[in-house]
Design an enzyme around this catalytic site. Structure first.
Site, PDB file in Angstrom:
ATOM      1  N   THR A 146       0.862  -1.189   0.000  1.00  0.00           N
ATOM      2  CA  THR A 146       0.000   0.000   0.000  1.00  0.00           C
ATOM      3  C   THR A 146       0.900   1.241   0.000  1.00  0.00           C
ATOM      4  OG1 THR A 146      -0.229  -0.242   2.404  1.00  0.00           O
ATOM      5  CG2 THR A 146      -2.028  -1.085   1.036  1.00  0.00           C
ATOM      6  N   LYS A 168       3.647  -6.894   4.188  1.00  0.00           N
ATOM      7  CA  LYS A 168       3.431  -5.503   3.811  1.00  0.00           C
ATOM      8  C   LYS A 168       3.147  -4.712   5.075  1.00  0.00           C
ATOM      9  CE  LYS A 168       0.163  -3.327   3.663  1.00  0.00           C
ATOM     10  NZ  LYS A 168      -0.513  -2.393   4.662  1.00  0.00           N
ATOM     11  N   THR A 179       0.524  -2.932  11.657  1.00  0.00           N
ATOM     12  CA  THR A 179      -0.385  -2.858  10.518  1.00  0.00           C
ATOM     13  C   THR A 179       0.248  -3.589   9.380  1.00  0.00           C
ATOM     14  OG1 THR A 179      -1.233  -0.782  11.158  1.00  0.00           O
ATOM     15  CG2 THR A 179      -1.570  -1.353   8.915  1.00  0.00           C
ATOM     16  N   ASN A 378       0.063  10.985   6.460  1.00  0.00           N
ATOM     17  CA  ASN A 378      -1.134  10.498   7.128  1.00  0.00           C
ATOM     18  C   ASN A 378      -2.240  11.543   7.214  1.00  0.00           C
ATOM     19  OD1 ASN A 378      -0.755   7.613   8.254  1.00  0.00           O
ATOM     20  ND2 ASN A 378       1.229   8.611   8.515  1.00  0.00           N
ATOM     21  N   THR A 383      -7.124  11.401   0.728  1.00  0.00           N
ATOM     22  CA  THR A 383      -7.417  12.425  -0.282  1.00  0.00           C
ATOM     23  C   THR A 383      -6.343  12.493  -1.357  1.00  0.00           C
ATOM     24  OG1 THR A 383      -6.339  14.080   1.149  1.00  0.00           O
ATOM     25  CG2 THR A 383      -8.721  13.855   1.325  1.00  0.00           C
TER      26      THR A 383
END
Length: 383
Positions: A146, A168, A179, A378, A383
């Site tokens: 990601t 990842k 994460t 972050n 957006t």
């Protein structure tokens, strides 16, 4: 050096169009056996994504034959429709590979709260099934990225058997686990009890001690699959050691790729009354934004370390604490020690040692500095 290095595994990574970047975003890993033993650990976040809720059912019996992973969307807080997408993904993999849907682990990563495009995902799974190969490990590792800037892979070998892994993760790195999505494969012969014990022992001292930013994800999954194709049944302690090495290597790769980080920080707490005390103290320092900002500014401000230690319930005498940064003992016995000007924070790697003088136990927590780049990335993620 991939998840297909062990015998009995095929993998692929393809582009389904789930990510606006147009890069690959669907990965498939298949265990061709003869064994289908699996063990898995998941996020301890109570707000779990649909793939985690599904996969917990899949691995409850210590078995799994395949895992399908997508980037470009977490499929979390997407309601019944999102769970149906997860179920449909498992059903499609099962149909293409001749197994039951309950044998298919599903993993997703990306933005929370957006529905995945099921048609695109299904088409991607079809292409991933067609692309499966014994050389597809690296493509799979690339497809699960990601905000990662590079893929993460690792491999270790025993006497006639191999462990391979991919991971990842670059942000929201905090236990448990971090994460991250991690798939680990081995051709060693294991039973489900050994696989579970080994995986939990390995993650406890690696992924569970990676605390980059104190934020816990909803999708964390670490899956171990054993094909048994080597025909070798290793000693449990030896296998656990090799598995731990793979997990540590992958955890350090996650740390070094953490969003916006300029420094990788190892916080070692020594002479604690218990391992739990050592972990608590290390994690408290790792989660201090004041300390992390100081490291970013190359300021060896040891007062911020002691202030964090003091918030814990660990056993220690405040006036007896020692603190070192990069080997320089800048605090001795709760007082100024060697000059902080001797501490060089220009290199990426930073070590912090906290001596509690309360026992014989120790633990290390890994974190990063807090940078402008982390805040920017972050603040603009969705957006």
């Amino acid at each position: 050096m991939t998840i297909t290095s062990p015998q009995g595994f095929r993998a692929s990574g393809v582009t389904a169009g789930l990510k606006a970047s147009g890069t690959s975003d669907v990965a498939l890993v298949v265990n061709d056996g003869p064994s289908d033993v699996a063990a898995c650990v998941y996020t301890s976040n109570r707000c779990k994504a649909n793939p985690v809720l599904w996969s917990e059912q899949v691995t409850a019996d210590g078995r799994a034959k395949a895992v399908v992973l997508n980037s470009g969307g977490a499929n979390c807080y997407t309601g019944p429709e999102g769970f149906q997408t997860t179920h449909a993904s498992a059903e499609l993999v099962a149909e293409r590979l001749g197994m039951g849907a309950i044998d298919v682990v599903v993993c997703s990563t990306g933005l929370i709260g957006d529905q995945l495009d099921r048609d695109k995902l299904s088409a991607g799974i079809e292409r991933a099934a067609d692309a499966l190969s014994a050389g597809g490990g690296t493509a799979a590792a690339e497809a699960i990225m990601t905000t990662d800037t590079r893929s993460k892979e690792s491999e270790r070998s025993g006497d006639g058997w191999t462990v391979g892994g991919m991971a990842k993760g670059a942000g929201m790195l905090a236990p448990a686990l971090a994460t991250m999505l991690v798939v680990i494969t081995t051709d060693a012969q294991l039973d489900s009890a050994v696989a579970d014990r080994a995986l939990r022992a390995a993650t406890r001292v690696t992924f569970d001690r990676l605390d980059s930013d104190g934020c816990m994800s909803t999708n964390d999954t670490v899956l171990l699959m054993s094909s048994g194709a080597s025909g070798v049944k290793p000693d449990e302690a030896v296998f656990t050691a090799r598995l731990t090495e793979v997990c540590h290597d992958l955890a350090q790769q996650l740390l070094s790729d953490a969003e916006g980080a300029n420094h990788d920080i190892a916080i070692e707490v020594v002479n604690a009354a218990s391992e739990d005390d050592a972990v608590e103290v290390g994690r408290s320092v790792a989660r201090s934004n004041l300390f992390k900002a100081a490291v970013f500014g190359k300021d060896p401000n040891w007062g911020r370390i002691l202030a964090s230690v003091g918030t814990t319930g660990a056993v220690f005498e405040p006036g007896e604490l020692d603190v070192a940064m990069n080997g320089v003992w800048i605090c001795r016995g709760g007082e100024p020690g060697d000059s902080r000007e001797l501490v060089d924070l220009n290199e990426r790697e930073v070590s912090v040692t906290v001596d509690l003088k309360a026992g014989t136990e120790s633990a290390t927590i890994w974190t990063n500095d807090l940078t402008h780049a982390y805040v920017h990335e972050n603040s603009a993620y969705s957006t």
